[in-house]
Motif scaffolding. Structure first.
Motif, PDB file in Angstrom:
ATOM      1  N   LYS A 287      -1.048  -8.260  -6.144  1.00 30.68           N
ATOM      2  CA  LYS A 287      -0.812  -7.586  -4.785  1.00 30.68           C
ATOM      3  C   LYS A 287      -0.705  -5.974  -4.928  1.00 30.68           C
ATOM      4  CE  LYS A 287       2.136 -11.417  -2.884  1.00 30.68           C
ATOM      5  NZ  LYS A 287       3.524 -11.855  -2.271  1.00 30.68           N
ATOM      6  N   SER A 290      -4.532  -4.972  -4.909  1.00 34.40           N
ATOM      7  CA  SER A 290      -4.984  -4.941  -3.464  1.00 34.40           C
ATOM      8  C   SER A 290      -4.400  -3.809  -2.502  1.00 34.40           C
ATOM      9  CB  SER A 290      -4.485  -6.411  -2.756  1.00 34.40           C
ATOM     10  OG  SER A 290      -5.071  -6.031  -1.518  1.00 34.40           O
ATOM     11  N   LEU A 291      -3.151  -3.345  -2.932  1.00 26.89           N
ATOM     12  CA  LEU A 291      -2.447  -2.395  -2.138  1.00 26.89           C
ATOM     13  C   LEU A 291      -3.334  -0.874  -2.554  1.00 26.89           C
ATOM     14  CD1 LEU A 291      -0.120  -1.615  -0.595  1.00 26.89           C
ATOM     15  CD2 LEU A 291       1.208  -1.272  -2.412  1.00 26.89           C
ATOM     16  N   SER A 293      -6.152  -0.353  -4.026  1.00 24.33           N
ATOM     17  CA  SER A 293      -7.655  -0.379  -3.947  1.00 24.33           C
ATOM     18  C   SER A 293      -7.947  -0.082  -2.558  1.00 24.33           C
ATOM     19  CB  SER A 293      -8.329  -1.646  -4.321  1.00 24.33           C
ATOM     20  OG  SER A 293      -7.615  -2.808  -3.833  1.00 24.33           O
ATOM     21  N   ARG A 294      -7.058  -0.667  -1.536  1.00 18.58           N
ATOM     22  CA  ARG A 294      -7.115  -0.384  -0.062  1.00 18.58           C
ATOM     23  C   ARG A 294      -6.595   0.824   0.596  1.00 18.58           C
ATOM     24  NH1 ARG A 294      -5.334  -5.868   2.851  1.00 18.58           N
ATOM     25  NH2 ARG A 294      -6.786  -7.358   1.987  1.00 18.58           N
ATOM     26  N   MET A 295      -5.585   1.264  -0.171  1.00 24.45           N
ATOM     27  CA  MET A 295      -5.041   2.700   0.208  1.00 24.45           C
ATOM     28  C   MET A 295      -5.919   4.041  -0.609  1.00 24.45           C
ATOM     29  SD  MET A 295      -2.421   2.129   2.031  1.00 24.45           S
ATOM     30  CE  MET A 295      -1.751   3.892   1.892  1.00 24.45           C
ATOM     31  N   ARG A 297      -8.806   3.423  -2.033  1.00 24.19           N
ATOM     32  CA  ARG A 297     -10.467   2.984  -2.205  1.00 24.19           C
ATOM     33  C   ARG A 297     -10.832   3.434  -3.716  1.00 24.19           C
ATOM     34  NH1 ARG A 297     -12.354   2.437   2.721  1.00 24.19           N
ATOM     35  NH2 ARG A 297     -11.213   3.345   4.666  1.00 24.19           N
ATOM     36  N   LYS A 299     -12.136   1.270  -7.009  1.00 26.74           N
ATOM     37  CA  LYS A 299     -12.858   0.063  -7.485  1.00 26.74           C
ATOM     38  C   LYS A 299     -12.359  -0.178  -8.845  1.00 26.74           C
ATOM     39  CE  LYS A 299     -16.510   0.424  -4.219  1.00 26.74           C
ATOM     40  NZ  LYS A 299     -18.158   0.311  -4.311  1.00 26.74           N
TER      41      LYS A 299
END
Length: 592
Positions: A287, A290-291, A293-295, A297, A299
């Motif tokens: 989690k 995911s948090l 990498s989305r916030m 960006r 990789k």
């Protein structure tokens, strides 16, 4: 002789009466202790109440009633002291709050909320000391230490508005801080005007004016620019110059800046990439990946499941942002203790009218006599020859007895279950008080052998409760509840091939309860009516006489299921920053 017997008989009666009086006096003493304990509790004298009940329990250790009242009194005393202590804590009266909260723990050592409030009190007290220390550092112009003290104060107590406002000033100051931290020859404001000038010449002027060295990347292209700026700082002029020409810069040291094109390839080339491992205490590693990498960006980030850690590669700024995101989200989850009482309120209306006769009759043979008396003896042995010479004087028959029934009664309430469930925020918990009953779901007959095989499935029968709490920041618990009461019904099959029905009563609800408050759910009413008749054969079948030789019983039973839920927040959500709506409202209130 008769006098002695009379005295002996009287003395026996006197001793019996004295024994009864002593027993009743003991019971009255115990009852008076219980009443006195309840009166002291009602007056708010909890210590006296507990002391009286404890002394009464010492005298009668096996008295379940006293044990229950004592346990309930201790629990109530603990809750009362905890509520008062929490009220003092909201007023920042730490000494009074600690005294009452510690008293709460003494009454009920299992009061986890009082224990968490004690920790919160110490944290708030330490937070105030850090805030005072931060102000002392400000007076001595030790801004770095002052900022660290304010951050610590806010971490210990997120509601410390003084520390929050102090940090807000630092954040505003950081926004206005120079982007390029350089040691300039002069800090005076500058005014420069260039019209279709070579950008290399502009950098040359800046170098002479501020004493700064500029290094150009190999892909840097010289262009002509037009720029007019008056009364601005050197840092502001350099920032506008780079931005309007799609350039960026990196500070090598306090006197040197390298200039290169602002393209993704060049930015990546000049960035100092770092590798950082973040070890998580509560947040799941996947989690967290995911948090972030989305916030951000990013990789180049992965999760280590065994260590519950996150490994990330990025720039210093990216790692700094990732650290803040994880710090704000890797928090100890809040928990709530749900005290649940499931009661079955049964009201039975049972009526029994009529004459009930003795179901058996005895025939015996007695000794020969001219008349029947009460002291006649029954013959134990008799020959067949004597049976032929029996007359009505030797044959005895017991007369049937009859009882007139006029009965009406009401039943009471019983506790089906009293579970205490401790569950994390937004997690689902369930409990089953009952048993698993095997029910046949399939039956097969082998056509060749005639063998019969059956498949069975286990069915939960009893009290089944599932809850899913959501603990809000303002101390309110939202509950999603599902209650199911099931019992094994009658056999709808045959004796050789039984098939039982399942009688079920269920309810679903979503409700909101304040911390420590109770809510009652009910309405699962079930009605059962049974009628039965008992009568003497032959006589009870005569239309005119059947009421005299019959007994009628009517059983009308209404049962209702009541569920009493009391949530107690063991640990509330500890928010470091002030992103909540209530925090912003408090901030605006303080600013006004």
């Amino acid at each position: 002789m008769y006098i002695k017997k009379y005295i002996k008989s009287c003395s026996g009666h006197i001793f019996a009466i004295l024994f009864i009086l002593i027993f009743l006096a003991g019971c009255a003493g115990k009852n008076s202790s219980i009443i006195k304990g309840k009166e002291e509790a009602a007056a708010g004298k909890w210590e006296e109440s507990v002391k009286i009940l404890q002394e009464s329990l010492k005298e009668d250790p096996d008295n379940i009633e006293i044990k229950l009242i004592l346990t309930k009194t201790k629990w109530k005393a603990s809750i009362v002291h905890m509520v008062k202590g929490e009220a003092f804590l909201k007023q920042n009266l730490y000494k009074e709050a600690l005294y009452l909260l510690k008293k709460s723990i003494e009454f009920d050592p299992a009061n986890h909320k009082a224990e968490s409030l004690i920790k919160k009190t110490y944290a708030m007290k330490k937070s105030d000391l850090c805030f005072i220390k931060g102000n002392d550092f400000l007076k001595k112009s030790k801004h770095v230490k002052a900022r660290e003290a304010f951050e610590k104060a806010l971490e210990l107590n997120p509601e410390n508005m003084g520390a929050y406002n102090a940090l807000a000033r630092y954040i505003e100051k950081d926004k206005n801080a120079p982007k390029f931290k350089l040691k300039l020859a002069s800090t005076s404001l500058i005014s420069l005007k260039f019209k279709k000038a070579s950008i290399v010449d502009v950098f040359d002027v800046l170098s002479r004016l501020a004493g700064i060295n500029f290094i150009f990347d190999k892909d840097f292209s010289a262009t002509r620019i037009t720029l007019f700026m008056t009364d601005v700082t050197f840092d502001r002029f350099l920032e506008v110059l780079l931005k309007t020409n799609n350039l960026t810069g990196k500070v090598i040291d306090e006197k040197t800046v390298i200039i290169y094109p602002d393209t993704p390839a060049k930015v990546k080339e000049y960035q100092d990439l770092q590798t950082k491992t973040f070890y998580l205490a509560n947040l799941d590693a996947h989690k967290a990946v995911s948090l972030i990498s989305r916030m951000l960006r990013i990789k180049k980030i992965t999760a280590n499941e065994k260590l519950n850690s996150v490994v990330m590669r990025g720039t210093r700024e990216e790692i700094k942002k990732a650290l803040k995101i994880l710090k704000d989200n890797d928090r100890l989850p809040s928990e709530v203790l749900l005290n649940v009482e499931i009661l079955e309120v049964s009201r039975t209306k049972e009526k029994q009218f009529g004459v009930e006769y003795l179901e058996s009759m005895t025939i015996a043979v007695g000794e020969r006599a001219d008349s029947v008396t009460s002291d006649m003896k029954i013959a134990q042995w008799i020959s067949f020859n004597a049976l032929q010479k029996l007359s009505n004087k030797e044959l005895f028959i017991t007369s049937p007895t009859a009882t007139l029934n006029l009965l009406k009664q009401d039943s009471d309430t019983r506790i089906l279950a009293n579970p205490k469930i401790r569950v994390k925020n937004s997690e689902k918990a369930s409990i089953l008080v009952g048993e698993k009953i095997p029910l046949r779901v399939n039956r097969r007959v082998d056509s060749s052998t005639g063998d019969v095989t059956s498949d069975y499935q286990y069915q939960d029968v009893g009290v089944k409760l599932s809850v899913e709490p959501v603990i809000n920041l303002d101390g309110v618990v939202s509950l999603r509840i599902q209650l199911e009461i099931s019992t094994l019904g009658p056999n709808v099959g045959t004796g050789e091939d039984p098939q039982y029905s399942i009688q079920t009563r269920s309810a679903k609800s979503v409700l909101t309860i304040a911390d420590g408050a109770s809510v009652v759910l009910g309405g699962l009413i079930k009605n059962v009516k049974n009628e039965s008749v008992r009568r003497i054969p032959l006589l009870g079948d005569i239309p005119i006489l059947k009421k005299l030789f019959s007994s009628y019983t009517t059983d009308n039973r209404d049962t209702d299921i009541l569920m009493i839920i009391t949530p107690i927040i063991i640990r509330s959500q500890n928010i470091i920053n002030h992103n909540s709506i209530s925090a912003h409202m408090n901030q605006e209130k303080n600013l006004k």
